[in-house]
Design a protein around this motif. Structure first.
Motif, PDB file in Angstrom:
ATOM      1  N   ARG A   2       0.832  -1.202   0.000  1.00 54.48           N
ATOM      2  CA  ARG A   2       0.000   0.000   0.000  1.00 54.48           C
ATOM      3  C   ARG A   2       0.862   1.246   0.000  1.00 54.48           C
ATOM      4  O   ARG A   2       1.996   1.243   0.450  1.00 54.48           O
ATOM      5  N   ARG A  48      -8.298   1.575   9.450  1.00 61.19           N
ATOM      6  CA  ARG A  48      -7.442   1.724   8.268  1.00 61.19           C
ATOM      7  C   ARG A  48      -5.993   2.057   8.608  1.00 61.19           C
ATOM      8  O   ARG A  48      -5.125   2.018   7.746  1.00 61.19           O
ATOM      9  N   ASP A  50      -2.452   1.336   9.766  1.00 68.70           N
ATOM     10  CA  ASP A  50      -1.607   0.153   9.906  1.00 68.70           C
ATOM     11  C   ASP A  50      -0.494   0.352  10.930  1.00 68.70           C
ATOM     12  O   ASP A  50      -0.179  -0.557  11.688  1.00 68.70           O
ATOM     13  N   ASP A  51       0.124   1.516  10.934  1.00 62.66           N
ATOM     14  CA  ASP A  51       1.289   1.758  11.784  1.00 62.66           C
ATOM     15  C   ASP A  51       1.205   3.130  12.428  1.00 62.66           C
ATOM     16  O   ASP A  51       0.616   4.048  11.874  1.00 62.66           O
ATOM     17  N   THR A  80      -4.806  -4.133  16.574  1.00 59.01           N
ATOM     18  CA  THR A  80      -4.135  -4.688  15.399  1.00 59.01           C
ATOM     19  C   THR A  80      -3.211  -3.665  14.724  1.00 59.01           C
ATOM     20  O   THR A  80      -2.451  -4.019  13.840  1.00 59.01           O
ATOM     21  N   THR A  81      -3.273  -2.401  15.147  1.00 59.90           N
ATOM     22  CA  THR A  81      -2.414  -1.368  14.568  1.00 59.90           C
ATOM     23  C   THR A  81      -0.991  -1.594  15.006  1.00 59.90           C
ATOM     24  O   THR A  81      -0.732  -1.895  16.155  1.00 59.90           O
TER      25      THR A  81
END
Length: 81
Positions: A2, A48, A50-51, A80-81
């Motif tokens: 992405r 949305r 991710d990090d 989950t991030t």
């Protein structure tokens, strides 16, 4: 893979060391407030993200271990991030 995007930025206020309004506020809770403000400002769905890349100027006490991960747990971001 992405594409990465910076959608908003924010920072904590500057306080006086060991005194003042933020004296008893632990770093993960202070930075979680910043992350939540960025999410609200940008309108992005927390799922949305991710990090989280987070830095601090002077590591010590609650800033001395994985501050980015602790911020995720204290903010509205999913684990989950």
């Amino acid at each position: 893979m992405r594409d990465a995007a910076i959608v908003a930025t924010a920072r904590t206020g500057i306080g006086k060391a060991y005194r003042g309004a933020f004296n008893d506020t632990e770093a993960p809770f202070l930075t979680a407030h910043v992350v939540d403000a960025v999410l609200e400002r940008s309108g992005i769905d927390p799922v949305r993200v991710d990090d989280v890349y987070l830095g601090c100027g002077n590591q010590g006490n609650t800033q001395s271990y994985h501050l980015g991960r602790l911020t995720v747990h204290a903010s509205n971001l999913p684990n989950t991030t």
